[in-house]
Design a protein around this motif. Sequence first.
Motif, PDB file in Angstrom:
ATOM      1  N   ARG A 104       0.844  -1.182   0.000  1.00 51.51           N
ATOM      2  CA  ARG A 104       0.000   0.000   0.000  1.00 51.51           C
ATOM      3  C   ARG A 104       0.881   1.233   0.000  1.00 51.51           C
ATOM      4  O   ARG A 104       1.723   1.399   0.874  1.00 51.51           O
ATOM      5  CB  ARG A 104      -0.857  -0.042   1.257  1.00 51.51           C
ATOM      6  N   MET A 133      -5.100  -8.214   7.347  1.00 51.33           N
ATOM      7  CA  MET A 133      -5.742  -6.907   7.511  1.00 51.33           C
ATOM      8  C   MET A 133      -6.586  -6.522   6.301  1.00 51.33           C
ATOM      9  O   MET A 133      -6.125  -6.592   5.157  1.00 51.33           O
ATOM     10  CB  MET A 133      -4.679  -5.810   7.713  1.00 51.33           C
ATOM     11  N   ALA A 135      -8.197  -3.093   5.461  1.00 57.83           N
ATOM     12  CA  ALA A 135      -8.270  -1.710   5.962  1.00 57.83           C
ATOM     13  C   ALA A 135      -9.149  -0.869   5.030  1.00 57.83           C
ATOM     14  O   ALA A 135     -10.372  -0.851   5.189  1.00 57.83           O
ATOM     15  CB  ALA A 135      -6.859  -1.148   6.127  1.00 57.83           C
ATOM     16  N   GLY A 192      -4.770   5.455   7.494  1.00 56.60           N
ATOM     17  CA  GLY A 192      -5.319   4.224   6.937  1.00 56.60           C
ATOM     18  C   GLY A 192      -5.070   3.006   7.799  1.00 56.60           C
ATOM     19  O   GLY A 192      -5.240   1.875   7.343  1.00 56.60           O
ATOM     20  N   TYR A 193      -4.663   3.206   9.051  1.00 57.03           N
ATOM     21  CA  TYR A 193      -4.488   2.076   9.970  1.00 57.03           C
ATOM     22  C   TYR A 193      -5.807   1.774  10.679  1.00 57.03           C
ATOM     23  O   TYR A 193      -6.582   2.681  10.997  1.00 57.03           O
ATOM     24  CB  TYR A 193      -3.391   2.347  11.004  1.00 57.03           C
ATOM     25  N   ILE A 194      -6.005   0.476  10.939  1.00 63.16           N
ATOM     26  CA  ILE A 194      -7.237   0.057  11.605  1.00 63.16           C
ATOM     27  C   ILE A 194      -7.144   0.390  13.094  1.00 63.16           C
ATOM     28  O   ILE A 194      -6.119   0.144  13.734  1.00 63.16           O
ATOM     29  CB  ILE A 194      -7.478  -1.451  11.399  1.00 63.16           C
ATOM     30  N   GLY A 199      -1.685  -2.692  14.511  1.00 63.04           N
ATOM     31  CA  GLY A 199      -0.502  -2.035  13.942  1.00 63.04           C
ATOM     32  C   GLY A 199      -0.249  -2.554  12.541  1.00 63.04           C
ATOM     33  O   GLY A 199      -1.187  -2.925  11.826  1.00 63.04           O
ATOM     34  N   ASP A 200       1.017  -2.598  12.153  1.00 65.74           N
ATOM     35  CA  ASP A 200       1.390  -3.038  10.798  1.00 65.74           C
ATOM     36  C   ASP A 200       1.650  -4.551  10.832  1.00 65.74           C
ATOM     37  O   ASP A 200       2.628  -5.008  11.420  1.00 65.74           O
ATOM     38  CB  ASP A 200       2.633  -2.278  10.337  1.00 65.74           C
ATOM     39  N   ALA A 201       0.773  -5.292  10.201  1.00 65.76           N
ATOM     40  CA  ALA A 201       0.839  -6.762  10.301  1.00 65.76           C
ATOM     41  C   ALA A 201       2.152  -7.301   9.734  1.00 65.76           C
ATOM     42  O   ALA A 201       2.784  -8.182  10.336  1.00 65.76           O
ATOM     43  CB  ALA A 201      -0.355  -7.379   9.577  1.00 65.76           C
ATOM     44  N   GLY A 202       2.577  -6.795   8.575  1.00 66.46           N
ATOM     45  CA  GLY A 202       3.819  -7.288   7.960  1.00 66.46           C
ATOM     46  C   GLY A 202       5.021  -7.018   8.852  1.00 66.46           C
ATOM     47  O   GLY A 202       5.858  -7.904   9.085  1.00 66.46           O
TER      48      GLY A 202
HETATM   49  N1  URA Z   1      -2.187  -2.616   7.070  1.00 68.35           N
HETATM   50  C1  URA Z   1      -1.773  -3.060   8.286  1.00 68.35           C
HETATM   51  O1  URA Z   1      -0.826  -3.872   8.376  1.00 68.35           O
HETATM   52  N2  URA Z   1      -2.407  -2.609   9.366  1.00 68.35           N
HETATM   53  C2  URA Z   1      -3.428  -1.735   9.306  1.00 68.35           C
HETATM   54  O2  URA Z   1      -3.979  -1.356  10.355  1.00 68.35           O
HETATM   55  C3  URA Z   1      -3.837  -1.286   8.039  1.00 68.35           C
HETATM   56  C4  URA Z   1      -3.201  -1.753   6.927  1.00 68.35           C
END
Ligand code: URA
Length: 209
Positions: A104, A133, A135, A192-194, A199-202
């Motif tokens: 993204r 995720m 989002a 754009g984070y949930i 947080g950031d899953a990756g």
């Molecule tokens: N991607 C993520 O990894 N976390 C989010 O909250 C949104 C997009």
Amino acid sequence: MGEVHVIDHPLIQHKITLIRDKETGPKDFRDLVSEVAMLMAYEVTRDMPVESIEVETPITRTSGKQLAGKKVAVVAILRAGLGMVDGVLKLIPAAKVGHIGLYRDPDTLRPVEYYCKLPSDVSERELIMLDPMLATGGSACAAIQFAKERGATNIKLVNLIAAPEGIRLVQKVHPDAEIYVAAVDERLDSHGYIVPGLGDAGDRLFGTK
Ligand code: URA
Ligand code: PRP
């Protein structure tokens, strides 16, 4: 419109809370994501058709059931979808595995494609698409579109955490896709984070932050 299945089994709720916890490190995070994916796969496959077969037990001959429907392809949306593949394959070991590479853009929040490799017979398979995720829904919509362009018709999207915005977009753009989530959160923040999300899953899976 594609149905939304919220799979809120107590074991899944418990593990999702651990996954959300910012103190959970990459090893435990990976294990938990894999475990939740496996538990979700149990429900995602609930409607698989079965047929009767004869089986010889050590005692007698009887009839049993075996899976009879389309074969399955599991598709990971890179990177974070990779964390869900092993868990699903534990229940469906014969599934073929495809990969769709998307990230993204942090400014536009639009998905940027960099890779797509799906099983050549994807049109004959039920496709289980994995990404922790959902989002804005942009990545999922693009991934579903890729798969459809290669012939997929039967698509289930499986996410751990979804924002209402992402669910709405997938339902609008791909009304034929069914959505399976473990939790529907409140909203997206300005990046754009949930929220509350995880947080950031990756980054949390691979320790890249
Ligand atoms: N991607 C993520 O990894 N976390 C989010 O909250 C949104 C997009
Ligand atoms: C994350 C996540 C989804 C996407 C969701 O991936 O794994 O693919 O964001 O956001 P969206 O619904 O707004 O499109 P990211 O783009 O961070 O890439 P990565 O998995 O490679 O880190």
